[in-house]
Write an enzyme that holds these catalytic residues in place. Structure first.
Site, short mmCIF file in Angstrom:
data_model
loop_
_atom_site.label_atom_id
_atom_site.label_comp_id
_atom_site.label_asym_id
_atom_site.label_seq_id
_atom_site.Cartn_x
_atom_site.Cartn_y
_atom_site.Cartn_z
N CYS A 143 -5.18 8.47 -17.74
CA CYS A 143 -4.32 7.34 -17.42
C CYS A 143 -4.99 6.06 -17.92
O CYS A 143 -6.20 5.89 -17.73
CB CYS A 143 -4.13 7.27 -15.90
SG CYS A 143 -3.10 5.90 -15.37
N LEU A 144 -4.22 5.19 -18.56
CA LEU A 144 -4.80 3.94 -19.07
C LEU A 144 -5.36 3.08 -17.94
O LEU A 144 -6.23 2.25 -18.17
CB LEU A 144 -3.75 3.15 -19.88
CG LEU A 144 -3.29 3.80 -21.19
CD1 LEU A 144 -2.16 2.98 -21.82
CD2 LEU A 144 -4.44 3.94 -22.18
N GLY A 148 2.36 7.16 -22.38
CA GLY A 148 3.28 6.70 -21.34
C GLY A 148 2.70 5.49 -20.65
O GLY A 148 1.48 5.29 -20.65
N HIS A 166 4.26 11.76 -14.34
CA HIS A 166 3.08 10.89 -14.16
C HIS A 166 3.52 9.42 -14.06
O HIS A 166 3.06 8.69 -13.18
CB HIS A 166 2.13 11.13 -15.34
CG HIS A 166 0.92 10.25 -15.37
ND1 HIS A 166 -0.36 10.74 -15.29
CD2 HIS A 166 0.79 8.90 -15.49
CE1 HIS A 166 -1.23 9.73 -15.35
NE2 HIS A 166 -0.56 8.60 -15.48
N GLU A 167 4.43 9.01 -14.94
CA GLU A 167 4.84 7.59 -14.96
C GLU A 167 5.71 7.24 -13.74
O GLU A 167 5.56 6.16 -13.17
CB GLU A 167 5.59 7.26 -16.25
CG GLU A 167 4.81 7.50 -17.55
CD GLU A 167 3.40 6.95 -17.55
OE1 GLU A 167 3.13 5.96 -16.85
OE2 GLU A 167 2.54 7.55 -18.22
N HIS A 176 3.66 6.45 -10.82
CA HIS A 176 3.15 5.06 -10.83
C HIS A 176 4.12 4.12 -10.11
O HIS A 176 3.70 3.18 -9.44
CB HIS A 176 2.98 4.55 -12.26
CG HIS A 176 1.66 4.89 -12.90
ND1 HIS A 176 0.46 4.46 -12.41
CD2 HIS A 176 1.38 5.60 -14.02
CE1 HIS A 176 -0.52 4.90 -13.20
NE2 HIS A 176 0.02 5.60 -14.18
N GLN A 235 1.47 -0.92 -14.24
CA GLN A 235 0.19 -0.90 -14.95
C GLN A 235 -0.10 -2.21 -15.68
O GLN A 235 -1.24 -2.45 -16.07
CB GLN A 235 0.14 0.27 -15.94
CG GLN A 235 0.10 1.62 -15.23
CD GLN A 235 -0.02 2.74 -16.22
OE1 GLN A 235 0.98 3.24 -16.71
NE2 GLN A 235 -1.25 3.13 -16.56
NI NI Z 1 -1.01 6.57 -15.71
#
Ligand code: NI
Length: 174
Positions: free
Chosen positions: A92-93, A46, A134-135, A138, A51
């Site tokens: 998470c990236l 995701g 989660h996304e 963000h 991000q």
């Molecule tokens: Ni994330």
């Protein structure tokens, strides 16, 4: 040109509340394809637009489930959360190298607009519900590390400090 660099915690862009998309124009379509590319390159499942430094309400998801291998949602809203919670390990990236258990509602109903401008409503549980929550966090400037129990916070605190310090060193070099 959309920057393909993943923003790393504690980059302030990750704390901004992203703005709604008003029109699915060429920029938004380009944004979505860049997001899929960046997510794939990072082996993520995701990604949210902030991000990569774009404060628009756009998320992409890719899980190994029919119909959800390449899902993009514009202006996603969660219309229902189950009372039942479940715990799953998340990463998470934008918070590389750190994983921790997060408790979230097990099931959700999410609505949004697809790349082609179609309004959709998706009722889901399991991994997909997890990734979507989660996304969407963000888009509201919230990270999974904000949602940890005291125990989980303690477990990652050293690694998180190290990550913050490594980002400071990076800043000084540029
Ligand atoms: Ni994330």
């Amino acid at each position: 040109m959309i920057d393909k660099k993943i923003r790393i915690y504690p980059d302030p862009v990750l704390r901004k509340v992203a703005v709604e998309v008003e029109e699915i124009d060429g920029y938004i379509k380009e944004l979505i394809s860049v997001m899929f590319e960046v997510m794939k390159a990072g082996n993520g499942i995701g990604l949210a637009a902030p991000q990569i430094g774009v404060d628009k309400r756009v998320i992409v998801v890719s899980i190994d489930e029919k119909g959800f291998e390449r899902l993009a949602l514009i202006n996603p809203v969660i219309d229902y959360f189950s009372d039942k919670l479940s715990t799953m390990e998340e990463g998470c990236l934008s918070v590389p190298g750190i994983r921790a258990d997060v408790k979230r509602p097990s099931k959700i109903v999410v609505s949004g607009i697809t790349r082609s401008g179609r309004k959709v409503s998706i009722e889901t549980g399991g991994l997909l519900a997890r990734v979507i929550q989660h996304e969407i966090d963000h888009l509201n400037g919230v990270l999974f590390i904000d949602k940890l129990s005291e125990k989980e916070k303690r477990k990652i605190s050293k690694d998180l400090d190290e990550l913050v310090n490594s980002q400071k060193i990076g800043e000084n070099l540029t």
